[in-house]
Design a protein around this motif. Structure first.
Motif, PDB file in Angstrom:
ATOM      1  N   MET A  81       0.842  -1.195   0.000  1.00 47.63           N
ATOM      2  CA  MET A  81       0.000   0.000   0.000  1.00 47.63           C
ATOM      3  C   MET A  81       0.879   1.248   0.000  1.00 47.63           C
ATOM      4  O   MET A  81       1.816   1.377   0.784  1.00 47.63           O
ATOM      5  CB  MET A  81      -0.884  -0.003   1.241  1.00 47.63           C
ATOM      6  CG  MET A  81      -1.726   1.241   1.397  1.00 47.63           C
ATOM      7  SD  MET A  81      -2.787   1.096   2.851  1.00 47.63           S
ATOM      8  CE  MET A  81      -3.216   2.797   3.081  1.00 47.63           C
ATOM      9  N   THR A  82       0.572   2.169  -0.910  1.00 51.63           N
ATOM     10  CA  THR A  82       1.349   3.404  -1.015  1.00 51.63           C
ATOM     11  C   THR A  82       0.788   4.460  -0.062  1.00 51.63           C
ATOM     12  O   THR A  82      -0.411   4.729  -0.067  1.00 51.63           O
ATOM     13  CB  THR A  82       1.307   3.953  -2.458  1.00 51.63           C
ATOM     14  OG1 THR A  82       1.814   2.950  -3.340  1.00 51.63           O
ATOM     15  CG2 THR A  82       2.143   5.211  -2.573  1.00 51.63           C
ATOM     16  N   ALA A  83       1.655   5.004   0.750  1.00 55.96           N
ATOM     17  CA  ALA A  83       1.222   6.046   1.677  1.00 55.96           C
ATOM     18  C   ALA A  83       0.902   7.313   0.915  1.00 55.96           C
ATOM     19  O   ALA A  83       1.575   7.662  -0.066  1.00 55.96           O
ATOM     20  CB  ALA A  83       2.316   6.318   2.706  1.00 55.96           C
ATOM     21  N   LYS A  84      -0.128   7.995   1.339  1.00 55.77           N
ATOM     22  CA  LYS A  84      -0.570   9.210   0.668  1.00 55.77           C
ATOM     23  C   LYS A  84      -0.334  10.427   1.556  1.00 55.77           C
ATOM     24  O   LYS A  84      -0.686  10.425   2.737  1.00 55.77           O
ATOM     25  CB  LYS A  84      -2.061   9.101   0.340  1.00 55.77           C
ATOM     26  CG  LYS A  84      -2.616  10.315  -0.399  1.00 55.77           C
ATOM     27  CD  LYS A  84      -4.102  10.139  -0.690  1.00 55.77           C
ATOM     28  CE  LYS A  84      -4.660  11.371  -1.389  1.00 55.77           C
ATOM     29  NZ  LYS A  84      -6.119  11.233  -1.645  1.00 55.77           N
ATOM     30  N   THR A  85       0.272  11.420   0.979  1.00 53.57           N
ATOM     31  CA  THR A  85       0.463  12.674   1.713  1.00 53.57           C
ATOM     32  C   THR A  85      -0.867  13.408   1.805  1.00 53.57           C
ATOM     33  O   THR A  85      -1.515  13.651   0.787  1.00 53.57           O
ATOM     34  CB  THR A  85       1.487  13.581   1.006  1.00 53.57           C
ATOM     35  OG1 THR A  85       2.734  12.892   0.914  1.00 53.57           O
ATOM     36  CG2 THR A  85       1.680  14.891   1.766  1.00 53.57           C
ATOM     37  N   PRO A  86      -1.289  13.769   3.002  1.00 55.00           N
ATOM     38  CA  PRO A  86      -2.580  14.464   3.138  1.00 55.00           C
ATOM     39  C   PRO A  86      -2.580  15.801   2.408  1.00 55.00           C
ATOM     40  O   PRO A  86      -1.581  16.528   2.419  1.00 55.00           O
ATOM     41  CB  PRO A  86      -2.712  14.663   4.654  1.00 55.00           C
ATOM     42  CG  PRO A  86      -1.799  13.667   5.263  1.00 55.00           C
ATOM     43  CD  PRO A  86      -0.666  13.501   4.307  1.00 55.00           C
ATOM     44  N   ALA A  87      -3.693  16.114   1.785  1.00 53.40           N
ATOM     45  CA  ALA A  87      -3.849  17.411   1.135  1.00 53.40           C
ATOM     46  C   ALA A  87      -4.300  18.443   2.163  1.00 53.40           C
ATOM     47  O   ALA A  87      -4.996  18.115   3.124  1.00 53.40           O
ATOM     48  CB  ALA A  87      -4.871  17.315   0.010  1.00 53.40           C
TER      49      ALA A  87
END
Length: 389
Positions: free
Chosen positions: A1-7
């Protein structure tokens, strides 16, 4: 799973890379003479370096007091009294800062909040507007008179409102080189007298005012000094812009609020340079001789520009020379200022800054700015290239 930077929403959505960074990078790429960004290409006085080295060897390498090292604050207070005949208490009214840019931001943060309005006189140094926007306050731009860049007090008066918290002024003025007169300072003093408007006075070029003029510090005018944060810069005065050391002088009540913010955004400023500067300031000649030093460079550069079709604007102070490109005998004169400066860098080999970059909404008046804080050989090399125009 690729971590997502919060917007998250940008605090400064309109801000990108500054024009100074862009033009300096372009100058390096094309090996152009860089007269864009405002810093010297020559060394400072070795005596100043020796004073800092001595402070390091003497053990001045730990945290200094939050407002700044006492000897430096005392030297600053003595200088202001000698030059401008106003006494500031070194303990309660002088604060050493991490350069003038931090000083301006801190002054704004300590007194401006959402719902307030702050007047800026355009064109202006590019940090003012983002600093105000970070507080949630409203920027109220008032144009200086095009061509002369003198303050228009009718327009300033019209911009004042019950929400006006502060006005930022700058003399000697970057980018135009204009110096406010005594009459203009008194007019501002009278205009603000019935108000509670604060003044943030950017005086970083105070020691670059050319004869027969003198620097009209806010400190000279009691009605202004009582409501003002006065900002200055050792980097500009002593040719050490990379040291990032400046100061703010303000009445005790304003200084108390300033320091509340200062202690949490930088806390304090590097110790050995403070002690080195304090020792160096015991001799006033370096800053007293600075106007003649830079006047000679200004005159050398202007003599070279006289051989071109540039129309020279007056330069009363600072180390910047503005010119009009409207009369140049090249088709590129019809380009927007920013595009012309890029063309000048690529094809002529000299970097400059468009004046439109100093206006929040952009204002193209066919004027560009050169910096002449350079070695004489640098100025002569630039003049030789510009002589083609």
């Amino acid at each position: 799973m690729t971590a997502k930077t919060p917007a998250f929403p940008s605090r400064l959505p309109q801000v990108g890379t500054t024009i100074f960074t862009v033009m300096s990078a372009l100058a390096a790429e094309h090996r152009a003479v860089n007269l864009g960004q405002g810093f010297p290409d020559f060394d400072c006085d070795p005596t100043l370096v020796d004073a800092v080295s001595a402070a390091m060897r003497q053990g001045q390498n730990q945290y200094p007091p939050m407002p700044g090292a006492a000897p430096l604050r005392e030297a600053i207070a003595s200088k202001i009294e000698a030059l401008y005949d106003r006494q500031y208490n070194a303990a309660t009214e002088i604060t050493v800062t991490a350069g003038a840019t931090q000083a301006i931001l801190t002054a704004i943060l300590c007194c401006v909040g959402p719902g307030d309005e702050v007047i800026v006189l355009e064109p202006c140094y590019d940090s003012y507007v983002p600093n105000i926007e970070l507080t949630g306050a409203k920027v109220v731009p008032v144009p200086l008179t095009p061509g002369t860049f003198r303050p228009d007090f009718g327009k300033i008066a019209a911009a004042l409102s019950p929400q006006t918290r502060a006005i930022i002024i700058n003399s000697p003025h970057n980018p135009s080189g204009t110096v406010w007169s005594p009459a203009e300072m008194r007019q501002l003093e009278e205009l603000l007298a019935p108000t509670d408007v604060l003044v943030i006075s950017d005086e970083v070029y105070e020691h670059m005012v050319y004869a027969p003029l003198r620097h009209e510090s806010v400190a000279r005018y009691p009605g202004l000094a009582a409501r003002a944060f006065i900002v200055s810069s050792f980097g500009k005065t002593y040719h050490v812009t990379g040291w990032k050391v400046g100061y703010v002088a303000a009445p005790a009540a304003l200084t108390a609020e300033f320091r509340k913010v200062h202690q949490f955004n930088v806390f304090t400023v590097n110790t050995p340079m403070q002690y080195g500067l304090a020792a160096y300031m015991q001799d006033a000649r370096p800053y007293l001789d600075l106007p003649a030093f830079y006047a000679a460079k200004r005159d050398l550069f202007r003599a070279g520009l006289e051989k071109t079709k540039f129309r020279l604007l007056p330069c009363e102070g600072t180390y910047f020379q503005c010119v009009s490109i409207a009369d140049l005998a090249v088709p590129e004169r019809d380009l927007p200022e920013a595009d012309f400066c890029q063309w000048l860098t690529r094809e002529v080999g000299v970097a400059a800054i468009p004046l439109s970059a100093f206006y929040g909404g952009g204002f193209d008046q066919k004027v560009i700015r050169f910096c002449f804080a350079k070695k004489d050989e640098t100025l002569l090399a630039a003049s030789e290239r510009l002589a083609r125009l």
